[in-house]
Write an enzyme that holds these catalytic residues in place. Structure first.
Site, PDB file in Angstrom:
ATOM      1  N   GLU A   1     -20.736   2.892  -3.386  1.00 11.66           N
ATOM      2  CA  GLU A   1     -20.334   2.384  -4.593  1.00 11.66           C
ATOM      3  C   GLU A   1     -20.404   3.602  -5.865  1.00 11.66           C
ATOM      4  O   GLU A   1     -20.202   2.803  -6.696  1.00 11.66           O
ATOM      5  CB  GLU A   1     -20.918   1.046  -4.989  1.00 11.66           C
TER       6      GLU A   1
ATOM      7  N   ASP B   1     -21.205   4.116 -11.228  1.00  9.70           N
ATOM      8  CA  ASP B   1     -21.673   3.637 -10.045  1.00  9.70           C
ATOM      9  C   ASP B   1     -21.532   1.965 -10.403  1.00  9.70           C
ATOM     10  O   ASP B   1     -21.614   1.557 -11.573  1.00  9.70           O
ATOM     11  CB  ASP B   1     -23.220   3.756  -9.875  1.00  9.70           C
TER      12      ASP B   1
ATOM     13  N   ASP C   1     -15.067  -4.048  -0.282  1.00 11.50           N
ATOM     14  CA  ASP C   1     -14.253  -3.223  -0.289  1.00 11.50           C
ATOM     15  C   ASP C   1     -13.082  -3.118  -1.349  1.00 11.50           C
ATOM     16  O   ASP C   1     -12.399  -2.288  -1.846  1.00 11.50           O
ATOM     17  CB  ASP C   1     -13.276  -3.098   1.180  1.00 11.50           C
TER      18      ASP C   1
ATOM     19  N   ASN D   1     -21.521  -7.685  -2.237  1.00 11.05           N
ATOM     20  CA  ASN D   1     -21.472  -7.675  -0.623  1.00 11.05           C
ATOM     21  C   ASN D   1     -22.354  -8.778  -0.026  1.00 11.05           C
ATOM     22  O   ASN D   1     -21.770  -9.213   0.937  1.00 11.05           O
ATOM     23  CB  ASN D   1     -21.994  -6.290  -0.207  1.00 11.05           C
TER      24      ASN D   1
END
Length: 423
Positions: free
Chosen positions: A347, A304, A321, A312
């Site tokens: 993620e 993760d 991304d 973000n």
């Protein structure tokens, strides 16, 4: 042809000779017609009557021109008359008409019968209805042209599997011209994608006289694989013995690639190219079954991205991304060809490590974590991963091993992130 002063055949009396000649004409399968010098019919045998539909009485005294009609070629009749006047004999064919008005194609020979002085006394015409033969030849020619023009590949082998014919469609699909394969065996197309069991089943069908149909991966002349729907049909002779095999191949390569593309889209993540969750679940089931069959463990990694929400929120989803794609690239670089990398969601990632114990899995997980931590991402800097590791057990199910590896990931997060934790 000249007549003789005697009508006797060697060893026979005149009466017996005439009887025998008459019987020969009456029983002949060929149509016989005798006319005088004026071309009036003197005699027509039963075969001629059957061919024309007229009785002998109806024909007697008539000119054979009575059989002509609209489709009779005048040029052939003119050649006949000219030949009879000059040479006295003629061979040709044209359309004549039966009594019921139906046309037929006749092939005939006319020969003069001369007396001892060389004068023509009669004309003997031997005729044959070739309508059916012509139709069969025309149909055969049309059939051959149709086969050769077919877009599907068609080739014919003898009972030993040697190619005797291949059409233009075969060349379009395989790249081999017919003259390159005639005399060879279809193994020239083998791609190596089918095992002995496949060919054993194929021959079991064919030897039983049954057609065989399957999707076959062949090899083009240029080396490319071609995916074909292939049907092979045995051809038997009148005794029921297989003499040939007809194979029809339909190029399905574009459709196969399209199906693979759709399957790829259905099972892969469009952002990273990794397996998506659905594809990953299928691979996990397969890996677990393999492990049980081989009695060999496998391992699962769950990774993760640490503090991904902050990335973000700070840099935007486009940058987020980019980070996800970088993680995917690192996973692919640091794992084996047999391993399966999955974007599990958001993620979070999973890596399936077949035939891999806990120790080797820890090493791979460590390499992934180190590579990510050492990557400088433009505008973002360093981003880290937390990784959980679980080794499969004999009683594991997909749900149980996922639950355990998730617990190890949770533990890695709680212990400060950017680390690997195993069960």
């Amino acid at each position: 042809m000249t007549s003789s002063s005697t009508t006797s055949l060697p060893g026979l009396s005149a009466d017996d000779s005439l009887l025998l000649l008459r019987a020969s004409a009456e029983l002949s399968f060929s149509s016989l017609l005798i006319t005088g010098p004026d071309h009036r019919i003197i005699y027509a045998n039963p075969a001629f009557c059957r061919m024309t539909g007229y009785s002998e009485d109806e024909l007697a005294g008539q000119n054979p021109a009575m059989l002509q009609g609209p489709l009779t070629e005048q040029s052939v009749i003119d050649k006949m008359r000219n030949a009879l006047d000059k040479r006295g004999s003629f061979t040709g064919s044209t359309i004549n008409y039966r009594k019921n008005g139906r046309p037929y194609l006749v092939e005939w020979t006319i020969s003069p019968v001369r007396d001892d002085h060389g004068q023509v006394r009669y004309f003997l015409s031997i005729q044959k209805d070739i309508t059916q033969l012509q139709a069969e030849q025309s149909t055969g020619n049309l059939f051959a042209k149709a086969i050769d023009a077919a877009y599907d590949g068609i080739f014919i082998t003898n009972q030993d599997g040697v190619i005797e014919f291949a059409n233009q469609g075969f060349e379009i699909i395989t790249g081999y011209a017919p003259n390159e394969v005639v005399g060879s065996k279809p193994s020239i197309l083998k791609s190596g994608k089918h095992d002995k069991t496949f060919y054993k089943g194929l021959w079991r069908h064919l030897n039983a006289g049954l057609p065989f149909r399957a999707m076959v991966t062949n090899r083009h002349k240029n080396g490319d694989e071609i995916h074909c729907q292939q049907t092979i049909t045995p051809v038997k002779n009148a005794e029921g013995r297989i003499t040939h095999f007809i194979s029809i191949i339909k190029d399905m390569t574009d459709r196969v690639f399209e199906e693979l593309k759709l399957r790829e889209q259905a099972s892969h993540d469009p952002l990273t190219g990794l397996l998506n969750r659905r594809g990953g679940e299928i691979e996990l089931d397969v890996t677990l079954m393999q492990a049980l069959e081989k009695e060999s463990p496998f391992s699962v990694l769950m990774a993760d991205i640490d503090d991904f929400k902050a990335v973000n929120d700070t840099y935007g989803h486009a940058t987020g991304d980019d980070v996800i794609r970088i993680v995917a690239d690192i996973l692919m670089d640091e794992t084996r060809k047999t391993d399966k990398c999955v974007r599990w969601g958001g993620e979070e990632f999973i890596v399936l490590l077949p035939f891999c114990d806990r120790s080797k899995a820890m090493e791979i997980a460590g390499n992934i974590r180190t590579a990510m931590a050492g990557t400088d991402i433009p505008d973002v800097g360093r981003v880290t991963l937390s990784v959980g590791v679980a080794e499969s057990g004999p009683d594991d199910t997909p749900a149980s091993i996922l639950e355990r590896v998730d617990q190890q990931l949770y533990s890695a997060k709680n212990k400060g992130k950017n680390r690997v934790v195993a069960d």
